[in-house]
Design an enzyme around this catalytic site. Sequence first.
Site, mmCIF file in Angstrom:
data_model
loop_
_atom_site.group_PDB
_atom_site.id
_atom_site.type_symbol
_atom_site.label_atom_id
_atom_site.label_comp_id
_atom_site.label_asym_id
_atom_site.label_seq_id
_atom_site.Cartn_x
_atom_site.Cartn_y
_atom_site.Cartn_z
ATOM 1 N N LYS A 53 -29.262 -2.711 -24.963
ATOM 2 C CA LYS A 53 -28.531 -2.276 -26.160
ATOM 3 C C LYS A 53 -29.262 -1.233 -27.008
ATOM 4 O O LYS A 53 -28.970 -1.054 -28.194
ATOM 5 C CB LYS A 53 -28.134 -3.467 -27.057
ATOM 6 C CG LYS A 53 -27.473 -4.611 -26.345
ATOM 7 C CD LYS A 53 -26.427 -4.194 -25.364
ATOM 8 C CE LYS A 53 -25.173 -3.626 -26.001
ATOM 9 N NZ LYS A 53 -24.261 -3.104 -24.920
ATOM 10 N N ALA A 54 -30.192 -0.523 -26.378
ATOM 11 C CA ALA A 54 -30.936 0.500 -27.114
ATOM 12 C C ALA A 54 -30.346 1.902 -26.929
ATOM 13 O O ALA A 54 -30.851 2.870 -27.494
ATOM 14 C CB ALA A 54 -32.400 0.500 -26.667
ATOM 15 N N THR A 56 -28.853 2.787 -23.538
ATOM 16 C CA THR A 56 -28.969 3.039 -22.100
ATOM 17 C C THR A 56 -27.820 3.894 -21.573
ATOM 18 O O THR A 56 -28.039 4.871 -20.848
ATOM 19 C CB THR A 56 -28.900 1.698 -21.319
ATOM 20 O OG1 THR A 56 -29.392 0.641 -22.132
ATOM 21 C CG2 THR A 56 -29.651 1.788 -20.018
ATOM 22 N N TRP A 58 -25.689 5.752 -23.142
ATOM 23 C CA TRP A 58 -25.677 7.079 -23.754
ATOM 24 C C TRP A 58 -26.667 7.996 -23.026
ATOM 25 O O TRP A 58 -26.299 9.097 -22.582
ATOM 26 C CB TRP A 58 -26.052 6.933 -25.233
ATOM 27 C CG TRP A 58 -25.803 8.129 -26.087
ATOM 28 C CD1 TRP A 58 -25.190 9.297 -25.716
ATOM 29 C CD2 TRP A 58 -26.147 8.268 -27.468
ATOM 30 N NE1 TRP A 58 -25.129 10.153 -26.781
ATOM 31 C CE2 TRP A 58 -25.703 9.550 -27.865
ATOM 32 C CE3 TRP A 58 -26.781 7.444 -28.400
ATOM 33 C CZ2 TRP A 58 -25.890 10.012 -29.174
ATOM 34 C CZ3 TRP A 58 -26.950 7.901 -29.689
ATOM 35 C CH2 TRP A 58 -26.514 9.171 -30.084
ATOM 36 N N HIS A 115 -33.754 -2.548 -17.149
ATOM 37 C CA HIS A 115 -34.160 -3.144 -18.428
ATOM 38 C C HIS A 115 -35.487 -3.885 -18.260
ATOM 39 O O HIS A 115 -35.941 -4.548 -19.197
ATOM 40 C CB HIS A 115 -33.109 -4.149 -18.915
ATOM 41 C CG HIS A 115 -31.834 -3.525 -19.394
ATOM 42 N ND1 HIS A 115 -31.791 -2.411 -20.210
ATOM 43 C CD2 HIS A 115 -30.530 -3.861 -19.183
ATOM 44 C CE1 HIS A 115 -30.536 -2.101 -20.475
ATOM 45 N NE2 HIS A 115 -29.748 -2.966 -19.856
ATOM 46 N N SER A 145 -26.731 -5.339 -32.094
ATOM 47 C CA SER A 145 -25.934 -4.854 -30.966
ATOM 48 C C SER A 145 -25.968 -5.851 -29.805
ATOM 49 O O SER A 145 -24.945 -6.134 -29.167
ATOM 50 C CB SER A 145 -26.474 -3.487 -30.516
ATOM 51 O OG SER A 145 -25.682 -2.969 -29.479
ATOM 52 N N PHE A 237 -20.211 9.663 -29.447
ATOM 53 C CA PHE A 237 -19.703 8.284 -29.457
ATOM 54 C C PHE A 237 -18.183 8.238 -29.260
ATOM 55 O O PHE A 237 -17.684 7.494 -28.410
ATOM 56 C CB PHE A 237 -20.080 7.594 -30.783
ATOM 57 C CG PHE A 237 -19.605 6.181 -30.885
ATOM 58 C CD1 PHE A 237 -20.335 5.142 -30.326
ATOM 59 C CD2 PHE A 237 -18.406 5.873 -31.530
ATOM 60 C CE1 PHE A 237 -19.889 3.820 -30.402
ATOM 61 C CE2 PHE A 237 -17.953 4.554 -31.615
ATOM 62 C CZ PHE A 237 -18.707 3.538 -31.048
ATOM 63 N N ASP A 238 -17.442 9.037 -30.019
ATOM 64 C CA ASP A 238 -15.971 8.980 -29.947
ATOM 65 C C ASP A 238 -15.473 9.378 -28.560
ATOM 66 O O ASP A 238 -14.545 8.770 -28.030
ATOM 67 C CB ASP A 238 -15.341 9.912 -30.997
ATOM 68 C CG ASP A 238 -15.720 9.488 -32.400
ATOM 69 O OD1 ASP A 238 -15.993 8.286 -32.603
ATOM 70 O OD2 ASP A 238 -15.764 10.357 -33.302
ATOM 71 N N ALA A 239 -16.117 10.388 -27.989
ATOM 72 C CA ALA A 239 -15.697 10.842 -26.653
ATOM 73 C C ALA A 239 -15.993 9.767 -25.618
ATOM 74 O O ALA A 239 -15.157 9.459 -24.758
ATOM 75 C CB ALA A 239 -16.417 12.143 -26.298
#
Length: 301
Positions: A53-54, A56, A58, A115, A145, A237-239
């Site tokens: 949740k860091a 990854t 993205w 991870h 998160s 983020f939105d995309a």
Amino acid sequence: MEGIDFEALQHMARPEIFDFEGITMIPPFTDNWENVQNFQARPDDILIATYPKAGTTWASYILDLLYFGNRAPERQTSLPIYMRVPFLEMCFPGFPAGVDLANNLTTRPRLIKTHLPVQLVPKSFWEQNCRVVYVARNAKDNAVSYFHFERMNRGQPDPGDWNTYLQNFMDGKKVFGPWYDHVNGYWEKKQTYSNLHYMFFEDMVEDTGREVEHLCSFLGLSTPKEEREQVTKNSHFDAMKQNKMTNYSTIPVMDFNVSPFMRKGKVGDWKNHFTVAQNDQFDEHYKQRMKNATVQFRTEI
Ligand code: A3P
């Protein structure tokens, strides 16, 4: 989707944690241990390592776009990110094992996600001097998160209520072990292993374009500015939340009615979760736990 048994995944019971090689784990990340440890990395493989949740996904998507966005555009619409960037130690019944997915990759470089804490990374990555991209996120937002992820994902242990969960996080009783040791372990590794690029989620939120540029320098890519800008835009983020190939909506163990995978993507959401007392206790514990650490985090930007 090829190789995925949706029926088996839908009926999976939540796994139980246990102690493994000094950290807390669950069977889906240890059942294939020998094959994971014996994984044969190649010199041009790129390992994307994170505490869960860091950021990854993205970072994985940014790397995938940088290497294959133009070279293999069909990938972008047909292959979910978890197939393009295999999760090495993963071995869920009904889902192809990460090691097999990685071995079957035909792309060069191969992008591989883990991870595992630094001491458990298969040794061939170090022997082959592979590039490693590590993304770290401040403990408070990372904890929040991870809490929501455990709530919505039946592939994870039940987190319990927020207070119980937070205590377990502080005690290091989370899958992949203590956040504290994870972020420090890779930070220390970087001091002697120059092929490790240590990134911060907060920096990525603050200025994604700048971080993409730094990443390109590390990777030795001379991606033109316009292309880098396109990568930055597509990985917003939105995309990514709208994109079925990056938002994990194709995985049946996750219940987006409980919490979506692409949840908020913010720095500072911890303020909506920590009580004043929890925050004081966390800060005190953090000071102790990180007293010898030189890595610095921002909990707001
Ligand atoms: P939140 O739960 O705080 O929203 P991982 O990929 O390591 O599982 O991390 C998931 C976290 O990264 C989630 O955090 C998710 O929303 C966030 N995230 C994913 N893509 C992002 C993006 N493009 N921009 C900002 N945050 C992103």
